[in-house]
Enzyme design. Sequence first.
Site, PDB file in Angstrom:
ATOM      1  N   LYS A   3      -3.448  15.610  -8.673  1.00  0.00           N
ATOM      2  CA  LYS A   3      -2.677  15.611  -9.922  1.00  0.00           C
ATOM      3  C   LYS A   3      -2.004  16.972 -10.141  1.00  0.00           C
ATOM      4  O   LYS A   3      -0.886  17.041 -10.660  1.00  0.00           O
ATOM      5  CB  LYS A   3      -3.560  15.244 -11.114  1.00  0.00           C
ATOM      6  CG  LYS A   3      -4.152  13.831 -11.042  1.00  0.00           C
ATOM      7  CD  LYS A   3      -3.088  12.729 -11.069  1.00  0.00           C
ATOM      8  CE  LYS A   3      -3.718  11.343 -11.113  1.00  0.00           C
ATOM      9  NZ  LYS A   3      -2.718  10.256 -11.157  1.00  0.00           N
ATOM     10  N   ASN A  50       2.941   4.932 -10.415  1.00  0.00           N
ATOM     11  CA  ASN A  50       1.710   4.942 -11.210  1.00  0.00           C
ATOM     12  C   ASN A  50       0.435   4.774 -10.393  1.00  0.00           C
ATOM     13  O   ASN A  50      -0.635   5.194 -10.834  1.00  0.00           O
ATOM     14  CB  ASN A  50       1.811   3.812 -12.247  1.00  0.00           C
ATOM     15  CG  ASN A  50       0.487   3.494 -12.900  1.00  0.00           C
ATOM     16  OD1 ASN A  50       0.027   4.228 -13.768  1.00  0.00           O
ATOM     17  ND2 ASN A  50      -0.157   2.418 -12.457  1.00  0.00           N
ATOM     18  N   TYR A  69      -9.208  14.478  -6.841  1.00  0.00           N
ATOM     19  CA  TYR A  69      -8.346  13.902  -7.882  1.00  0.00           C
ATOM     20  C   TYR A  69      -7.548  15.003  -8.600  1.00  0.00           C
ATOM     21  O   TYR A  69      -6.326  14.914  -8.761  1.00  0.00           O
ATOM     22  CB  TYR A  69      -9.227  13.130  -8.863  1.00  0.00           C
ATOM     23  CG  TYR A  69      -8.490  12.356  -9.925  1.00  0.00           C
ATOM     24  CD1 TYR A  69      -8.039  11.066  -9.669  1.00  0.00           C
ATOM     25  CD2 TYR A  69      -8.256  12.894 -11.187  1.00  0.00           C
ATOM     26  CE1 TYR A  69      -7.368  10.336 -10.648  1.00  0.00           C
ATOM     27  CE2 TYR A  69      -7.593  12.177 -12.171  1.00  0.00           C
ATOM     28  CZ  TYR A  69      -7.159  10.896 -11.897  1.00  0.00           C
ATOM     29  OH  TYR A  69      -6.502  10.178 -12.875  1.00  0.00           O
ATOM     30  N   ASP A 127       0.884  -1.158   0.000  1.00  0.00           N
ATOM     31  CA  ASP A 127       0.000   0.000   0.000  1.00  0.00           C
ATOM     32  C   ASP A 127       0.927   1.214   0.000  1.00  0.00           C
ATOM     33  O   ASP A 127       1.476   1.585   1.043  1.00  0.00           O
ATOM     34  CB  ASP A 127      -0.875  -0.017   1.258  1.00  0.00           C
ATOM     35  CG  ASP A 127      -1.770   1.217   1.344  1.00  0.00           C
ATOM     36  OD1 ASP A 127      -1.514   2.195   0.599  1.00  0.00           O
ATOM     37  OD2 ASP A 127      -2.708   1.211   2.151  1.00  0.00           O
TER      38      ASP A 127
HETATM   39  C1  BGC Z   1      -9.109   9.906 -15.225  1.00  0.00           C
HETATM   40  C2  BGC Z   1     -10.155   9.292 -16.117  1.00  0.00           C
HETATM   41  C3  BGC Z   1     -10.661  10.317 -17.120  1.00  0.00           C
HETATM   42  C4  BGC Z   1      -9.511  11.027 -17.815  1.00  0.00           C
HETATM   43  C5  BGC Z   1     -10.001  12.171 -18.702  1.00  0.00           C
HETATM   44  C6  BGC Z   1      -8.025  10.508 -16.077  1.00  0.00           C
HETATM   45  O1  BGC Z   1      -7.005  11.019 -15.291  1.00  0.00           O
HETATM   46  O2  BGC Z   1      -8.581   8.917 -14.362  1.00  0.00           O
HETATM   47  O3  BGC Z   1     -11.224   8.812 -15.344  1.00  0.00           O
HETATM   48  O4  BGC Z   1     -11.456   9.670 -18.092  1.00  0.00           O
HETATM   49  O5  BGC Z   1      -8.605  11.534 -16.860  1.00  0.00           O
HETATM   50  O6  BGC Z   1     -10.931  12.999 -18.065  1.00  0.00           O
END
Ligand code: BGC
Length: 267
Positions: free
Chosen positions: A169, A93, A165, A66
Amino acid sequence: MTDILLTGQRAVVTGASSGIGAATARALASAGAAVVLTYRSSEDEAETVAEEARRDGAEVHAVQADISKPEDCARLFDEADRLLGGVDILVANAGVQKDAAFAELTLKDWQTVLDVNLTGQFLCAQEAVRRFRDQGIVETSAARGKIVFTSSVHQGIPWAGHANYATAKGGLKLLMQSMAQELSREKIRVNAVAPGAIKTDINKDVWQDDEAEKDLLKLIPYGRVGVPDDVARAVAWLVSDAADYVVGTTLFIDGGMMLYPSFRDNG
Ligand code: BGC
């Protein structure tokens, strides 16, 4: 076109029981690298990926970790040392999505996504850098060590309903760049790939549904949803000597999603 050669190199690929990680582990192994691939809970899937990756003769092991836990990251790199005799390449990743409208996003889901997608990448990268330093430069690679982070188009594109998310990123982008700025004088190359929509488990609700896929394609000028090998091939190149002068770069692999196609006939 130069064939990508990773003979004699040792790689750790995290989050490799499926999707982009699995394809990357296979691509690195078929280029000649020895690979430790990690999984969190999908042991059978990870063992299957390892078996497939061994087909071209490479040494490949699946190790549970993990990566959001510092003790697991340390153990992972100890295992890679023991199994492969060192590490020259890290493909950080592993990643998750826990989607929710902003006002409904729980602290737990905020934290989990940050822990895995950002802190986990930091922890693995820190282990890798320390080991690259101890190891010195090996004959089989021009650089002392190579790190590739799996980022996303959402390191730059805001994403409603996915604030955790996109935040992770976005942070990963500056983590990668700050590391590259700091470490490149030691011949440690740090880069990222930023996939767009790639057919993996993370977004199968979208590409498995015809209507949703049609909407998604409106965002992809190249007219198809990507596949894990689209990204894996790019990672194999990025960690090879063919990309030795590529430092601190994000390579977008997105069929043109970053070109904001909704502006084509608007704005
Ligand atoms: C996400 C996907 C998404 C893509 C484009 C990726 O980073 O994990 O779920 O389809 O970005 O939006």
